[in-house]
Design a protein around this motif. Structure first.
Motif, PDB file in Angstrom:
ATOM      1  N   ASN A   1       0.917  -1.072  -0.190  1.00  0.00           N
ATOM      2  CA  ASN A   1       0.028  -0.031   0.075  1.00  0.00           C
ATOM      3  C   ASN A   1       0.803   1.426   0.129  1.00  0.00           C
ATOM      4  O   ASN A   1       0.534   2.272  -0.716  1.00  0.00           O
TER       5      ASN A   1
ATOM      6  N   THR B   1      -4.460  -2.638   4.159  1.00  0.00           N
ATOM      7  CA  THR B   1      -5.894  -2.384   3.856  1.00  0.00           C
ATOM      8  C   THR B   1      -6.255  -3.657   3.464  1.00  0.00           C
ATOM      9  O   THR B   1      -5.649  -4.659   3.282  1.00  0.00           O
TER      10      THR B   1
ATOM     11  N   ARG C   1       0.493   3.043  -3.397  1.00  0.00           N
ATOM     12  CA  ARG C   1      -0.397   4.069  -3.303  1.00  0.00           C
ATOM     13  C   ARG C   1      -0.117   5.190  -2.397  1.00  0.00           C
ATOM     14  O   ARG C   1      -0.867   6.123  -2.257  1.00  0.00           O
TER      15      ARG C   1
ATOM     16  N   LEU D   1      -6.021  -4.743  -2.515  1.00  0.00           N
ATOM     17  CA  LEU D   1      -5.409  -3.807  -3.479  1.00  0.00           C
ATOM     18  C   LEU D   1      -5.421  -4.582  -4.965  1.00  0.00           C
ATOM     19  O   LEU D   1      -5.690  -5.618  -5.138  1.00  0.00           O
TER      20      LEU D   1
END
Length: 104
Positions: free
Chosen positions: A5, A15, A9, A18
């Motif tokens: 992440n 999270t 990102r 993805l």
């Protein structure tokens, strides 16, 4: 998941899923959509948090990620509601409960 992440990102936290789009044709008219990376620990915690069966939560996350692969997003309110409505309809068509409950 946290490292992926952050790397892809720029967000320094774990999270649930993805999505990584690709544009690869493996045969004529057969295209790979991309890859989904799912975090088992987070999905398990969310199934409890949201009072969902584990199977239902996994199904929802795969649907959610796949929608990202085909171009849907939830960066603003309108996109979010469109994507949530599609997710609800797909989940219902698979005999799961709606993952999102809308208030009228």
């Amino acid at each position: 998941m946290k490292n992926l992440n952050l790397k892809y990102r720029g967000k320094n936290y774990s999270t649930n899923i993805l999505s990584f789009k690709s544009n690869i044709f493996i045969e004529k008219n057969i295209k790979l959509l991309g890859d989904l990376v799912l975090c088992k620990k987070i999905i398990e915690k969310e199934s409890i948090k949201y009072n969902k069966t584990l199977e239902s939560r996994w199904a929802h996350m795969i649907i959610h990620g796949t929608l990202h692969l085909i171009g849907y997003d939830h960066k603003n309110f309108i996109e979010q509601k469109i994507m949530e409505n599609i997710e609800n309809n797909i989940m219902l068509s698979l005999n799961y409960r709606e993952p999102y409950f809308f208030k009228n």
